[in-house]
Design a protein around this motif. Structure first.
Motif, PDB file in Angstrom:
ATOM      1  N   ILE A  26       3.287  -1.235   4.052  1.00 14.84           N
ATOM      2  CA  ILE A  26       2.706   0.101   3.907  1.00 14.84           C
ATOM      3  C   ILE A  26       3.824   1.132   3.851  1.00 14.84           C
ATOM      4  O   ILE A  26       4.725   1.136   4.692  1.00 14.84           O
ATOM      5  N   LYS A  64       0.656   5.086   0.384  1.00  9.40           N
ATOM      6  CA  LYS A  64      -0.316   6.044   0.929  1.00  9.40           C
ATOM      7  C   LYS A  64       0.088   7.482   0.616  1.00  9.40           C
ATOM      8  O   LYS A  64       1.262   7.795   0.467  1.00  9.40           O
ATOM      9  N   ASN A  65      -0.959   8.342   0.577  1.00  9.12           N
ATOM     10  CA  ASN A  65      -0.772   9.802   0.499  1.00  9.12           C
ATOM     11  C   ASN A  65       0.114  10.196  -0.678  1.00  9.12           C
ATOM     12  O   ASN A  65       1.088  10.928  -0.537  1.00  9.12           O
ATOM     13  N   GLU A 103       3.943  10.727   1.656  1.00 11.65           N
ATOM     14  CA  GLU A 103       3.766  12.087   2.171  1.00 11.65           C
ATOM     15  C   GLU A 103       3.604  13.136   1.065  1.00 11.65           C
ATOM     16  O   GLU A 103       4.264  14.171   1.044  1.00 11.65           O
ATOM     17  N   SER A 125      -9.107   7.723  -3.384  1.00 18.06           N
ATOM     18  CA  SER A 125      -8.880   8.697  -2.310  1.00 18.06           C
ATOM     19  C   SER A 125      -9.149   8.127  -0.924  1.00 18.06           C
ATOM     20  O   SER A 125      -8.675   8.671   0.078  1.00 18.06           O
ATOM     21  N   LYS A 126      -9.921   7.044  -0.841  1.00 17.50           N
ATOM     22  CA  LYS A 126     -10.231   6.444   0.453  1.00 17.50           C
ATOM     23  C   LYS A 126      -9.137   5.458   0.848  1.00 17.50           C
ATOM     24  O   LYS A 126      -8.773   4.573   0.069  1.00 17.50           O
ATOM     25  N   ASN A 127      -8.614   5.616   2.068  1.00 16.87           N
ATOM     26  CA  ASN A 127      -7.552   4.728   2.540  1.00 16.87           C
ATOM     27  C   ASN A 127      -8.129   3.344   2.826  1.00 16.87           C
ATOM     28  O   ASN A 127      -8.991   3.197   3.698  1.00 16.87           O
ATOM     29  N   LEU A 165      -2.928   0.405  -4.045  1.00 14.55           N
ATOM     30  CA  LEU A 165      -2.691  -0.904  -3.441  1.00 14.55           C
ATOM     31  C   LEU A 165      -2.372  -1.899  -4.542  1.00 14.55           C
ATOM     32  O   LEU A 165      -3.079  -1.987  -5.547  1.00 14.55           O
ATOM     33  N   LEU A 185       0.846  -1.187   0.000  1.00 12.82           N
ATOM     34  CA  LEU A 185       0.000   0.000   0.000  1.00 12.82           C
ATOM     35  C   LEU A 185       0.883   1.238   0.000  1.00 12.82           C
ATOM     36  O   LEU A 185       1.705   1.419   0.901  1.00 12.82           O
ATOM     37  N   ASP A 213       4.268   5.379   3.357  1.00 11.70           N
ATOM     38  CA  ASP A 213       3.644   6.692   3.263  1.00 11.70           C
ATOM     39  C   ASP A 213       4.607   7.617   2.521  1.00 11.70           C
ATOM     40  O   ASP A 213       5.694   7.920   3.002  1.00 11.70           O
ATOM     41  N   GLU A 255      -8.880  -0.219   4.332  1.00 10.44           N
ATOM     42  CA  GLU A 255      -8.632  -0.850   5.636  1.00 10.44           C
ATOM     43  C   GLU A 255      -8.164  -2.282   5.406  1.00 10.44           C
ATOM     44  O   GLU A 255      -8.876  -3.094   4.832  1.00 10.44           O
ATOM     45  N   HIS A 293      -4.342   6.877  -2.669  1.00 14.22           N
ATOM     46  CA  HIS A 293      -3.616   5.691  -2.223  1.00 14.22           C
ATOM     47  C   HIS A 293      -3.680   4.647  -3.334  1.00 14.22           C
ATOM     48  O   HIS A 293      -4.644   4.595  -4.107  1.00 14.22           O
TER      49      HIS A 293
END
Length: 388
Positions: free
Chosen positions: A46, A6-7, A50, A33-35, A22, A4, A48, A37, A20
């Motif tokens: 994972i 992220k951001n 940033e 846009s939805k992280n 995956l 994953l 990030d 779960e 995000h």
């Protein structure tokens, strides 16, 4: 298996926004846009980023994966390229070609090198033939090579307007183009003739005649090195109006003159009304970059590198070209030309090939087929003999 990111500021290469991505195995399974779960039991990795830019992996559509050169004797042959020479530059897919030396290097070695790069985690294809006619092939014909050999997607680089070419006639050229086109129809492959353009005064006249006199679609004729000199580039701009894709070379520093940089070529092409989706940029990685005087004597030489591709991207963005537009000649445009349907874009179901860029448009992380090859600017995965 799950990774994953992220951001990320996502470019497909079209802008997607902050989101995000995956991956599972070699494919992208979520982008949004939805992280998502993810249960701990899945043990997803994972990272990030940033807000860093995440873009499709670059496709280098012209590289001498078995090494190029040979113009000044056996010692001038460039060695075969290793895995990280591509991945450190953000290249996750490559197309190999033969050049001047299509005798001691041949389609057999080119196909084998493509398979080797695949084993090491890259996506790799190649063309059959080389500078000269008759073509060097494995099955005995270009059509047979494209139909029966999985990595072979076209013919090239066939030399035109160059003192090193075999000076093919128009009829010979059209017969080769026919073989490539029909094989492409039979297989769904690109079926192009990738033409090395030299500095000869005839320029693109053979391609112009071919398009004017035959029924083969213009997209089959694909000239490269079109920015090597200004008159040739002007001809290429005109040729593209017939429906050809044209390919500029991201020459390294010191090897641009008497031509123009790939970035400058793209900007001029766009400003002259050219269809930006039919312009691609490649590196000539592993190829010898010779210059000759009017009698054919070597005056200088160098070696192409895929590293010039992120440099070219930086030059374009620094000159005000928006990131999505600057990315297309390295990603989606190449994928469309070569019919690489799971490459060149970030989307669900596409191959997990991506590059994370830092604030200076330098390569920070590289994922090819779902595996990290570069992390924090350092090579994380090397080819077999790089590790020795």
């Amino acid at each position: 298996m799950l990774k994953l990111i992220k951001n990320a500021r996502l470019y497909s290469p079209e802008p997607v926004g902050l989101g995000h991505i995956l991956t599972a195995g070699e494919r992208i399974i979520y982008l949004g846009s939805k992280n998502p779960e993810l249960p701990d039991q899945l043990q997803a990795e994972i990272i990030d980023v940033e807000g860093a830019a995440v873009v499709p992996g670059f496709i280098d559509g012209h590289a001498h994966i078995t090494g190029g050169g040979g113009e000044t004797g056996p010692a001038s042959r460039v060695p075969p390229l290793v895995l990280s020479s591509f991945t450190r530059a953000g290249v996750t897919s490559v197309v190999g070609v033969l050049g001047t030396d299509d005798l001691t290097r041949n389609t057999q070695t080119l196909v084998q090198q493509a398979y080797g790069l695949r084993e090491e985690g890259l996506s790799a294809w190649c063309h059959t033939g080389g500078y000269h006619v008759p073509l060097t092939t494995l099955t005995g014909s270009a059509r047979g090579d494209i139909v029966f050999l999985d990595p072979v997607i076209g013919v090239g680089e066939l030399a035109i307007s160059d003192h090193r070419s075999s000076q093919p006639t128009l009829d010979e050229f059209l017969r080769i183009a026919s073989e490539a086109h029909v094989a492409g129809l039979m297989t769904g492959k690109a079926g192009i003739v990738h033409c090395h353009m030299g500095d000869g005064e005839r320029g693109l006249s053979m391609l112009e005649q071919a398009i004017a006199t035959c029924e083969i679609p213009a997209r089959v004729f694909n000239p490269t090195h079109v920015n090597r000199n200004k008159p040739l580039f002007e001809q290429a701009v005109a040729l593209a109006r017939h429906g050809c894709y044209i390919d500029a070379t991201a020459f390294p520093c010191g090897h641009v003159e008497p031509g123009i940089s790939a970035a400058e070529a793209y900007i001029q092409f766009r400003d002259l009304g050219g269809h930006a989706d039919r312009f691609t940029i490649s590196s000539d990685g592993g190829g010898c970059l010779p210059a000759f005087d009017h009698e054919g004597n070597l005056t200088r030489f160098g070696v192409g590198l895929s590293d010039t591709l992120p440099d070219m991207l930086r030059e374009l963005t620094n000159r005000g070209v928006p990131m999505p537009e600057a990315l297309a000649p390295l990603t989606s445009n190449v994928a469309d030309l070569l019919k690489l349907h799971r490459k060149g874009r970030l989307n669900v179901g596409m191959d997990a090939d991506l590059v994370v860029l830092d604030e200076n448009t330098a390569v920070r992380h590289v994922m090819a087929r779902g595996e990290w090859h570069v992390r924090d600017g350092q090579i994380a995965r090397r080819g077999m003999y790089e590790q020795v």
